[in-house]
Scaffold this active site. Structure first.
Site, PDB file in Angstrom:
ATOM      1  N   ASP A  40       0.855  -1.196   0.000  1.00  0.00           N
ATOM      2  CA  ASP A  40       0.000   0.000   0.000  1.00  0.00           C
ATOM      3  C   ASP A  40       0.885   1.237   0.000  1.00  0.00           C
ATOM      4  O   ASP A  40       1.572   1.516   0.979  1.00  0.00           O
ATOM      5  CB  ASP A  40      -0.904  -0.035   1.240  1.00  0.00           C
ATOM      6  CG  ASP A  40      -1.644   1.259   1.466  1.00  0.00           C
ATOM      7  OD1 ASP A  40      -1.806   2.044   0.516  1.00  0.00           O
ATOM      8  OD2 ASP A  40      -2.067   1.485   2.625  1.00  0.00           O
ATOM      9  N   ASN A  42      -0.219   4.474  -0.537  1.00  0.00           N
ATOM     10  CA  ASN A  42      -0.868   5.744  -0.200  1.00  0.00           C
ATOM     11  C   ASN A  42      -1.619   5.737   1.126  1.00  0.00           C
ATOM     12  O   ASN A  42      -2.380   6.665   1.425  1.00  0.00           O
ATOM     13  CB  ASN A  42      -1.812   6.178  -1.326  1.00  0.00           C
ATOM     14  CG  ASN A  42      -2.952   5.183  -1.549  1.00  0.00           C
ATOM     15  OD1 ASN A  42      -3.006   4.136  -0.908  1.00  0.00           O
ATOM     16  ND2 ASN A  42      -3.850   5.507  -2.462  1.00  0.00           N
ATOM     17  N   ASP A  44      -4.076   3.810   2.481  1.00  0.00           N
ATOM     18  CA  ASP A  44      -5.518   3.562   2.621  1.00  0.00           C
ATOM     19  C   ASP A  44      -5.816   2.123   3.024  1.00  0.00           C
ATOM     20  O   ASP A  44      -6.972   1.718   3.080  1.00  0.00           O
ATOM     21  CB  ASP A  44      -6.257   3.926   1.335  1.00  0.00           C
ATOM     22  CG  ASP A  44      -5.862   3.058   0.134  1.00  0.00           C
ATOM     23  OD1 ASP A  44      -4.974   2.194   0.286  1.00  0.00           O
ATOM     24  OD2 ASP A  44      -6.442   3.253  -0.949  1.00  0.00           O
ATOM     25  N   ASP A  48      -1.691  -1.271  -4.110  1.00  0.00           N
ATOM     26  CA  ASP A  48      -1.953  -0.531  -5.339  1.00  0.00           C
ATOM     27  C   ASP A  48      -0.799  -0.721  -6.321  1.00  0.00           C
ATOM     28  O   ASP A  48       0.214  -1.365  -6.014  1.00  0.00           O
ATOM     29  CB  ASP A  48      -2.178   0.953  -5.026  1.00  0.00           C
ATOM     30  CG  ASP A  48      -1.153   1.521  -4.053  1.00  0.00           C
ATOM     31  OD1 ASP A  48       0.060   1.328  -4.304  1.00  0.00           O
ATOM     32  OD2 ASP A  48      -1.552   2.128  -3.050  1.00  0.00           O
ATOM     33  N   ASP A 219      -8.920 -15.508 -17.463  1.00  0.00           N
ATOM     34  CA  ASP A 219      -9.571 -16.029 -16.272  1.00  0.00           C
ATOM     35  C   ASP A 219     -10.804 -16.855 -16.635  1.00  0.00           C
ATOM     36  O   ASP A 219     -11.633 -16.424 -17.440  1.00  0.00           O
ATOM     37  CB  ASP A 219      -9.985 -14.845 -15.383  1.00  0.00           C
ATOM     38  CG  ASP A 219     -10.703 -15.285 -14.126  1.00  0.00           C
ATOM     39  OD1 ASP A 219     -10.038 -15.837 -13.233  1.00  0.00           O
ATOM     40  OD2 ASP A 219     -11.936 -15.073 -14.043  1.00  0.00           O
ATOM     41  N   GLU A 283      -6.668 -20.084 -17.664  1.00  0.00           N
ATOM     42  CA  GLU A 283      -7.062 -20.783 -16.440  1.00  0.00           C
ATOM     43  C   GLU A 283      -8.250 -21.674 -16.796  1.00  0.00           C
ATOM     44  O   GLU A 283      -9.266 -21.181 -17.300  1.00  0.00           O
ATOM     45  CB  GLU A 283      -7.473 -19.807 -15.347  1.00  0.00           C
ATOM     46  CG  GLU A 283      -7.956 -20.514 -14.089  1.00  0.00           C
ATOM     47  CD  GLU A 283      -8.869 -19.663 -13.220  1.00  0.00           C
ATOM     48  OE1 GLU A 283      -8.822 -19.820 -11.990  1.00  0.00           O
ATOM     49  OE2 GLU A 283      -9.637 -18.841 -13.768  1.00  0.00           O
TER      50      GLU A 283
END
Length: 547
Positions: A40, A42, A44, A48, A219, A283
């Protein structure tokens, strides 16, 4: 010759020993990042893209060839990014397109390829396509999703069930029909038979190829087309573990339609139009995955590779699995290229599934050598290089819809998605400065990257050593594989590019008698023990034929 008297061969370092003309992806090791849980940047509590960029040097230090990044697209996050609301933008919680471009640029500068997920069997119900489709039955998007009238009694059109529990259909009052969803009701099924839908998905792929990505993981691609006649699925014979209505059916009509393969040929044509050996991997889960993986990678005009759930859903690691995997991909003419993974974001971590009371550190190192010794690509899930066990997440912190619905029958997916530990001393193991979206397991900070990096005997440095072998020995990357025995010791050979290797693994709980063949020298050993002619539990050796 016994283990105690083997000569040790020092392997050449780095990638200089590789064939410069070989496709980069064939035999590649690819590191999976689940961006919400990696770093992380930033404050929060959610990982990210900038957090990924900040730690690319760590990934490169492992010796992997590329990075697979799970979805970061615009999404309401009902399924944490696998419910896409815009295929061509970054969700603000992950950053921006500019952040993604910087990530790609830095990765390429470090010699890393970037693979991204493409979720093309369904979208979010917040996608503009679905919003338009549900308005009426005659608009331009009316046939972009799978809609059907109710039966005479108002019940769903057929017996199809969703993966996450309950019927695979949800009533929509605005349109006066049911729409299909193989997963959450918030993940309506795209009508993959529609050429306009295919064109739109390929346009989304082109958007990211133009931004420099090196390939796609597709996916749940075998869910992308259904039987247009909407026939009921037949029941499976009794037996086996069943925690959902989905598990009672043979899923031959809600998925796996024969028209999927021609669409994948279009995907391959798209990626082949770009330079640099762009890579595609499917997948493919389910009861018919073996056949479908072969179809989806056949004849050098479909996808390059595929992987299933042979290992991901296995409750025990036994040699028979390796034999099955080798038999699935024998190397026949026109056959695709296999990929393998022991852990990912959809399955509990292998260390926790397969330890069975044994030393988890010893198991982690042996599994890393086994994974990277198999014929095919190796996918390493973030934290595997540290030997992380499944994170413990209390019920009141669960967020994964599958984990909540099936609790406590399964370990769920949240425990495989807990934050990456970077520091043993920083708050929240250095993942964030605030409480993360999932809790940090109390066992994980002591296994942090910072701590293991400084320890020559750590799992992290063992991973670096083992991956260096993969690059130093062409037979490990692209050679043939022949299983010699599975009991009491798993033994197989890898042969190609002028070298022959033999690998032996004791997957059992007891010492096993095993003597190395004459004319081989030791390349690497994991937990080898000290008694001549004996391989201890979780012991493994890799050797090269002399001459």
């Amino acid at each position: 010759m016994t283990l105690a008297t083997l000569n040790v061969v020092t392997a050449p370092q780095g990638r200089q020993a590789e064939d410069a003309h070989q496709e980069w992806w064939r035999g590649a090791v690819i590191y999976q990042v689940y961006p919400r849980s990696f770093s992380d940047s930033n404050g929060d509590g959610i990982g990210d893209l900038n957090g990924v960029t900040a730690h690319l040097e760590h990934i490169a230090s492992l010796g992997v060839d590329g990075v697979w990044i799970s979805p970061f697209y615009t999404s309401p996050m009902k399924d944490f990014g696998y419910d896409v609301a815009d295929y061509c933008d970054v969700d603000p919680i992950f950053g921006s397109l500019a952040d993604f471009d910087r990530l790609v640029e830095k990765a390429h500068g470090l010699g890393l390829k970037i693979i991204i997920d493409q979720v093309w069997s369904h979208t979010s119900d917040q996608h503009d396509w679905f919003k338009a489709s549900r308005l009426d039955r005659t608009g331009p998007y009316s046939d972009w999703y799978v809609w059907a009238d109710a039966r005479a009694d108002g019940s769903p059109p057929n017996n199809w069930q969703s993966v996450f529990g309950g019927p695979g259909w949800t009533w929509d009052a605005r349109r006066g029909q049911y729409y299909m969803h193989n997963f959450l009701p918030e993940q309506p099924q795209l009508n993959g038979h529609n050429p306009a839908v295919q064109d739109a998905l390929l346009a989304a792929g082109r958007f990211w190829l133009d931004r420099g990505v090196d390939g796609f993981r597709l996916d749940a691609i075998n869910f992308s087309m259904h039987d247009p006649d909407l026939k009921d699925n037949p029941a499976l014979p009794p037996g086996g573990k069943r925690t959902r209505p989905f598990d009672f059916q043979d899923k031959i009509h809600n998925q796996s339609h024969a028209d999927i393969a021609p669409f994948l040929a279009r995907v391959r044509a798209l990626t082949d139009a770009y330079p640099g050996d762009r890579f595609t991997v499917a997948e493919v889960g389910g009861d018919h995955a073996d056949r479908e993986m072969a179809e989806y990678t056949a004849d050098n005009r479909h996808l390059h590779s595929a992987y299933g759930f042979l290992y991901l859903y296995a409750s025990r690691m036994v040699a028979e699995l390796v034999r099955q995997g080798a038999a699935m991909w024998p190397g026949a003419e026109g056959e695709g290229w296999p990929s393998w993974t022991f852990s990912n974001h959809d399955a509990p971590r292998a260390i926790s599934r397969w330890t069975e009371g044994r030393d988890p550190r010893a198991l982690a190192e042996m599994l890393m050598l086994l994974l990277t010794s198999l014929r095919g690509n190796a996918f390493i899930y973030y934290g595997e290089e540290l030997g992380l066990p499944q994170g413990e997440v209390p019920y009141d912190r669960l967020v994964d819809p599958e984990a909540i619905v099936n609790w406590p029958q399964t370990l769920g997916r949240d425990g495989a998605r807990t934050p990456m530990p970077w520091s043993a001393t920083a708050p929240f193991a250095g993942f964030s400065t605030v409480e993360p979206w999932l809790p940090v397991d109390p066992r994980h900070p002591a296994m942090a990257v910072e701590t293991q990096d400084a320890d020559p005997a750590s799992m992290l440095n063992a991973t670096r050593r083992i991956l260096a072998l993969r690059h130093a020995h062409p037979a490990l990357k692209v050679g043939d594989m022949t299983v010699q025995s599975i009991e009491p010791v798993l033994v197989f050979t890898r042969e190609g590019a002028g070298e022959r290797l033999i690998a032996a693994f004791n997957l059992s709980h007891e010492d096993q008698s095993w003597t190395a063949p004459e004319g081989y020298s030791l390349i690497d050993a994991v937990n080898p023990g000290h008694l001549p002619g004996v391989l201890p539990p979780l012991g493994a050796v890799l050797m090269k034929q002399d001459g």
